[in-house]
Design an enzyme around this catalytic site. Structure first.
Site, PDB file in Angstrom:
ATOM      1  N   LYS A   1      41.811  38.277  49.845  1.00 39.10           N
ATOM      2  CA  LYS A   1      42.239  39.455  49.090  1.00 39.10           C
ATOM      3  C   LYS A   1      43.578  39.138  48.438  1.00 39.10           C
ATOM      4  O   LYS A   1      44.574  38.890  49.125  1.00 39.10           O
ATOM      5  CB  LYS A   1      42.367  40.675  50.009  1.00 39.10           C
ATOM      6  CG  LYS A   1      42.774  41.959  49.282  1.00 39.10           C
ATOM      7  CD  LYS A   1      42.814  43.126  50.251  1.00 39.10           C
ATOM      8  CE  LYS A   1      43.229  44.415  49.560  1.00 39.10           C
ATOM      9  NZ  LYS A   1      43.277  45.550  50.503  1.00 39.10           N
TER      10      LYS A   1
ATOM     11  N   LYS B   1      38.194  39.471  46.828  1.00 38.25           N
ATOM     12  CA  LYS B   1      38.662  40.657  46.112  1.00 38.25           C
ATOM     13  C   LYS B   1      39.955  40.318  45.388  1.00 38.25           C
ATOM     14  O   LYS B   1      40.887  39.832  46.037  1.00 38.25           O
ATOM     15  CB  LYS B   1      38.892  41.809  47.101  1.00 38.25           C
ATOM     16  CG  LYS B   1      39.374  43.099  46.453  1.00 38.25           C
ATOM     17  CD  LYS B   1      39.646  44.167  47.506  1.00 38.25           C
ATOM     18  CE  LYS B   1      40.122  45.459  46.841  1.00 38.25           C
ATOM     19  NZ  LYS B   1      40.469  46.509  47.821  1.00 38.25           N
TER      20      LYS B   1
END
Length: 330
Positions: free
Chosen positions: A201, A254
């Protein structure tokens, strides 16, 4: 052998032929629809930067769940906007918290719908950070305390599983979070509840609209001490490997659009399902351009999703999930 014996266009001559040799396809089973729930009554409030995405109060969430179900989507990613915030984000691990109440309500509406619970503290802390703030005793510098935050994340994950969440999806990027949550779930009797780790992320500029949706903008500083530097790729392998060793069942990247190389790296190096999160700004940019008449929205959406699949994504979390399901029904 080359041209004229080899003619690559032979396999592109008709729609049926192109369908026959297509390497990657998008299916409704590939996509997960995020859902935002909040306190209050009779609330269906559109998020201004994310057209078509709404906050729902618990008494209105049934209409969203029925629409998702009717479209054949089998999983949602559940986010909650709490009524109360504090330094520890205690609403996150309250058994009567908004996510827990929504989980129970959604399971009443459709017991077979998979609920993936976002497991983080940022929506629930008064700082907007993903953990407990610690002040250095000498410098006074404020940062998120990794290990103290793990204790609260474990409590959150167990509470969500107890409420009926099918998958726990920790998005906090604390070191050791998968091990801590796996241990906590197992000890609480939820050893069969999978963990969808937000393994890679990035500290991305693509999260802006989501922070409006989740009311989770940091009140000071940023998240660069725990989310990854967008310039780094080898580090992604270290992060993902840690999660694999600690017991993750899925590995997520992400954002997705600017990080397809990372999706491919994870696909090539690990044998767990790879999840791509098509995040809020990626959604908002396409919606904004389509509203101006500058692009063909459906064509852009499906090309983008195909790109994620081609890069190696097995599952796509996307605010376009309902739109995609409608496209596929035609």
């Amino acid at each position: 052998m080359s041209f004229p014996v080899v003619r690559n266009r032979r396999l592109r001559g008709s729609s049926a032929l192109r369908n026959l040799v297509r390497e990657n396809q998008i299916l409704v089973n590939d996509v997960v629809q995020p859902v935002f729930v909040t306190y209050g009554t009779n609330i269906k409030e559109e998020i201004s930067s994310m057209p078509g995405v709404y906050h729902f109060s618990l008494d209105r969430v049934e209409e969203e769940i029925k629409e998702i179900t009717d479209l054949g989507i089998q999983a949602i990613l559940l986010f909650g906007v709490p009524e109360h915030k504090d330094a520890q984000g205690s609403s996150a691990f309250d058994d009567e918290g908004i996510v827990q109440q929504a989980t129970r309500r959604i399971k009443e509406i459709n017991p077979n719908l998979l609920i993936i619970a976002d497991t983080c503290l940022c929506q629930f802390t008064d700082t907007g950070h993903c953990g407990v703030i610690h002040h250095h005793p000498v410098t006074g510098h404020a940062d998120v305390h990794n290990d103290l935050s793990l204790e609260l994340l474990v409590r959150t994950a167990v509470s969500q599983a107890k409420a009926g969440a099918d998958i726990i999806a920790p998005s906090n990027m604390m070191d050791g979070y998968v091990h801590a949550i796996r241990t906590g779930l197992d000890e609480a009797g939820y050893e069969n509840t999978p963990i969808m780790a937000y393994s890679v992320k990035y500290a991305s500029a693509y999260y802006g609209p989501f922070r409006e949706a989740a009311h989770s903008t940091p009140q000071f500083g940023d998240r660069k001490t725990y989310q990854m530097d967008p310039a780094n790729s080898r580090e992604a392998l270290r992060e993902a490997e840690s999660d694999v060793v600690e017991g993750a069942d899925f590995l997520m990247v992400k954002p997705a659009l600017a990080y397809m190389d990372i999706i491919r790296m994870l696909k090539d190096n690990f044998d767990l399902p790879v999840v791509a999160y098509n995040v809020s700004a990626e959604y908002a940019m396409i919606k904004a351009a389509a509203q101006q008449g500058w692009i063909n929205e459906e064509a852009i959406v499906m090309e983008t999703m195909t790109g994620f699949k081609r890069a190696g994504a097995d599952i796509i979390l996307t605010y376009f999930a309902k739109d995609i399901a409608r496209y596929l029904q035609r």
